[in-house]
Design an enzyme around this catalytic site. Sequence first.
Site, PDB file in Angstrom:
ATOM      1  N   ASP A 102       0.860  -1.184   0.000  1.00  0.00           N
ATOM      2  CA  ASP A 102       0.000   0.000   0.000  1.00  0.00           C
ATOM      3  C   ASP A 102       0.903   1.243   0.000  1.00  0.00           C
ATOM      4  OD1 ASP A 102      -2.870   0.969   0.351  1.00  0.00           O
ATOM      5  OD2 ASP A 102      -1.987   1.846   2.146  1.00  0.00           O
ATOM      6  N   TYR A 229      -2.993  10.022   3.727  1.00  0.00           N
ATOM      7  CA  TYR A 229      -4.119  10.659   3.047  1.00  0.00           C
ATOM      8  C   TYR A 229      -3.979  12.164   2.831  1.00  0.00           C
ATOM      9  CZ  TYR A 229      -5.827   6.028   3.762  1.00  0.00           C
ATOM     10  OH  TYR A 229      -5.921   4.666   3.740  1.00  0.00           O
ATOM     11  N   HIS A 290      -6.888  -6.705  -1.357  1.00  0.00           N
ATOM     12  CA  HIS A 290      -5.967  -5.633  -0.963  1.00  0.00           C
ATOM     13  C   HIS A 290      -4.947  -6.099   0.078  1.00  0.00           C
ATOM     14  CE1 HIS A 290      -4.661  -1.516  -0.745  1.00  0.00           C
ATOM     15  NE2 HIS A 290      -4.877  -1.456   0.564  1.00  0.00           N
TER      16      HIS A 290
END
Length: 323
Positions: A102, A229, A290
Amino acid sequence: MEQIQHRYVEVEGLKLHVAEIGSGPSAVMFLHGFPEIWYSWRHQMIAVAKAGFRAIAPDYRGYGLSDPPPEPENASLPDFAADIVAILDLLGISKVFLVGKDFGAPVAYLIALLHPNRVSGVVTLGLPFMPPRPPNHNRGLPEGFYVSRWQEPGRAEADFGRFDAKTVVRNIYILFSKSEIPVAEENQEIMDMVEPSTPLPPWFTEEDLAAYGALYEKSGFRTALQVPYRSMRKVPFNIPEPKVEAPALLIMGEQDYVFKLPGLENYISSGEVKTFVPNLETVNLPEGTHFVQEQLPDQVNELILAFLHKVDCKCILSSKKKQ
């Protein structure tokens, strides 16, 4: 699991937690994503240690057992990359294999770009090398796209704050394990997309959830919401023509929702990614989601070990020729 040792190292006044197992001459540094932690690499750490490598998995600053940065709202991807290089220095490791999942992938690739002589090879899971420009994965996606929501100051804090850390991690694991991109309705929060009765993925146990819950209970989500983020909007570094020459492996689960982000699958399948990482090999796992390294540990371990052995042998042969 009990064979894994834990220690703290001090970097810029912060105590950073490092999990470690194995004592081989070649080291492998595992870099987690979100909502993961060092623990998400438990299967891979044990496997590479048994194969003769030294396995290391830190918690980033502000994650898990590591100290938070003094100003979490200013934390950045380059901070994380610099911490990893500092940990390598403190552990006396001159060269390393990097394995990133990720957003651990851009951390790994940033280190490979800035310190190429210290990187033997790069393995990434769930995300390829992305060029250093503002991301456009929000393009064409609804307002309820989870990344857009979590980038709004205060919104995720209010959403997460209704639950304990264990429930937040549970809901995110369930959401991210699906093949659909997590998008909330207009008047719905991300946490409300998961019903309390929804079971955990079959490969993720209550014991695993408890481990994650305890670690995030300590750290909270303040730094995690900033990196990755909210820091995404800034280009993390300025390298005019970025190219990673190190051998690289990309492992993608075909059921991973990331594949559906605008343009990503074509970026990989067309070979455009090899413009930046010419020595890249890509492997797709048909059933993989994922969290492929936790869902299919045996398959992922086999792929990582084959890559490590192949590159390690080449490095040894090259070293002997120079002698």
